[in-house]
Design a protein around this motif. Sequence first.
Motif, mmCIF file in Angstrom:
data_model
loop_
_atom_site.group_PDB
_atom_site.id
_atom_site.type_symbol
_atom_site.label_atom_id
_atom_site.label_comp_id
_atom_site.label_asym_id
_atom_site.label_seq_id
_atom_site.Cartn_x
_atom_site.Cartn_y
_atom_site.Cartn_z
ATOM 1 N N LEU A 111 13.897 -53.791 34.097
ATOM 2 C CA LEU A 111 13.125 -52.929 33.205
ATOM 3 C C LEU A 111 11.702 -53.440 33.059
ATOM 4 C CD1 LEU A 111 15.811 -52.268 30.455
ATOM 5 C CD2 LEU A 111 15.123 -50.738 32.309
ATOM 6 N N GLN A 112 11.538 -54.752 32.960
ATOM 7 C CA GLN A 112 10.196 -55.340 32.864
ATOM 8 C C GLN A 112 9.385 -55.019 34.120
ATOM 9 O OE1 GLN A 112 11.499 -59.378 32.205
ATOM 10 N NE2 GLN A 112 11.000 -59.297 30.027
ATOM 11 N N LYS A 113 10.039 -55.081 35.267
ATOM 12 C CA LYS A 113 9.357 -54.766 36.526
ATOM 13 C C LYS A 113 8.888 -53.310 36.539
ATOM 14 C CE LYS A 113 9.978 -54.674 41.505
ATOM 15 N NZ LYS A 113 10.932 -54.595 42.601
ATOM 16 N N ALA A 114 9.748 -52.403 36.099
ATOM 17 C CA ALA A 114 9.387 -50.981 36.072
ATOM 18 C C ALA A 114 8.243 -50.725 35.092
ATOM 19 C CB ALA A 114 10.607 -50.134 35.712
ATOM 20 N N VAL A 115 8.283 -51.364 33.925
ATOM 21 C CA VAL A 115 7.204 -51.207 32.944
ATOM 22 C C VAL A 115 5.898 -51.715 33.534
ATOM 23 C CG1 VAL A 115 6.326 -52.062 30.719
ATOM 24 C CG2 VAL A 115 8.672 -51.226 30.889
ATOM 25 N N LYS A 116 5.942 -52.877 34.168
ATOM 26 C CA LYS A 116 4.734 -53.466 34.759
ATOM 27 C C LYS A 116 4.156 -52.563 35.848
ATOM 28 C CE LYS A 116 3.103 -57.867 36.632
ATOM 29 N NZ LYS A 116 2.464 -57.616 37.893
ATOM 30 N N GLU A 117 5.015 -52.060 36.727
ATOM 31 C CA GLU A 117 4.537 -51.194 37.812
ATOM 32 C C GLU A 117 3.910 -49.916 37.258
ATOM 33 O OE1 GLU A 117 7.932 -50.619 40.330
ATOM 34 O OE2 GLU A 117 7.761 -52.616 41.217
ATOM 35 N N SER A 118 4.528 -49.340 36.246
ATOM 36 C CA SER A 118 3.974 -48.114 35.669
ATOM 37 C C SER A 118 2.681 -48.383 34.924
ATOM 38 C CB SER A 118 5.002 -47.454 34.750
ATOM 39 O OG SER A 118 5.985 -46.808 35.534
ATOM 40 N N GLU A 126 1.889 -40.507 35.634
ATOM 41 C CA GLU A 126 2.885 -41.569 35.781
ATOM 42 C C GLU A 126 4.197 -41.272 35.061
ATOM 43 O OE1 GLU A 126 4.644 -45.020 37.082
ATOM 44 O OE2 GLU A 126 2.867 -44.013 37.823
ATOM 45 N N ARG A 127 4.195 -40.349 34.120
ATOM 46 C CA ARG A 127 5.363 -40.095 33.278
ATOM 47 C C ARG A 127 6.652 -39.869 34.086
ATOM 48 N NH1 ARG A 127 5.470 -38.871 27.988
ATOM 49 N NH2 ARG A 127 3.271 -38.348 27.975
ATOM 50 N N TYR A 182 7.728 -42.969 36.063
ATOM 51 C CA TYR A 182 8.272 -44.031 35.218
ATOM 52 C C TYR A 182 9.790 -43.902 35.088
ATOM 53 C CZ TYR A 182 8.989 -46.901 31.044
ATOM 54 O OH TYR A 182 9.431 -47.833 30.158
ATOM 55 N N VAL A 183 10.257 -42.700 34.834
ATOM 56 C CA VAL A 183 11.701 -42.480 34.726
ATOM 57 C C VAL A 183 12.381 -42.841 36.040
ATOM 58 C CG1 VAL A 183 13.490 -40.729 34.378
ATOM 59 C CG2 VAL A 183 11.443 -40.724 32.943
ATOM 60 N N ARG A 184 11.790 -42.439 37.149
ATOM 61 C CA ARG A 184 12.352 -42.764 38.469
ATOM 62 C C ARG A 184 12.361 -44.274 38.691
ATOM 63 N NH1 ARG A 184 9.657 -43.872 42.687
ATOM 64 N NH2 ARG A 184 7.788 -42.752 42.057
#
Length: 131
Positions: free
Chosen positions: A33-40, A114-115, A118-120
Motif C-alpha cells: 500500500l505504501q508503494k502504491a501511495v508513493k507511486e500515485s 491519477e484517481r 490509484y485504485v488499480r
Amino acid sequence: MAQRRGGIHVRIDGIARLRQRLEELEPQIIEALQKAVKESAEAVQGETERTVPVDHSGRDTHHLKDHVDIRYDENGLAAEVGWFDRESYYARFVEHGTRSIPPQPSLGPALELERTRYVRRLTEEVRAVLR
C-alpha cells in the motif's frame, strides 16, 4: 452441510489459520500500500510540474514548477501533494483564479487523472502480495 430443525447451516473451519496468515502478511500488505501511495503521489507531482503555468515575464522563473512537493504521513499510507513553502502562497490564485485572473488549474486535474490509476495500483500491489 448439516441440516437442523429450522434451517440449513454450514460450518467454515480455518479461520484461525486465515487470521494467522493475515497477521503474517500484514507488513507485506502495508509495504504494498505504501508503494502504491508513493507511486500515485509521484505521478500527481510529475503531472502538476508538467502542467503548472510558468510566468515568462522574468519575475517568476518556474517557482511553482520547481516547488511541487510531497508530504507523507508517518506510516506512508497517505500523502499530500502541493505547495507548502511560503513563497508559493500564490499557487492558490493560479489554481483557483481571482476576480481578475481566470483559474489555471494543474494540481486538481493531475489528481483527477491519477484517481482511477490509484485504485488499480492499490489492487495490483495487494494482489501481488496475496499470490
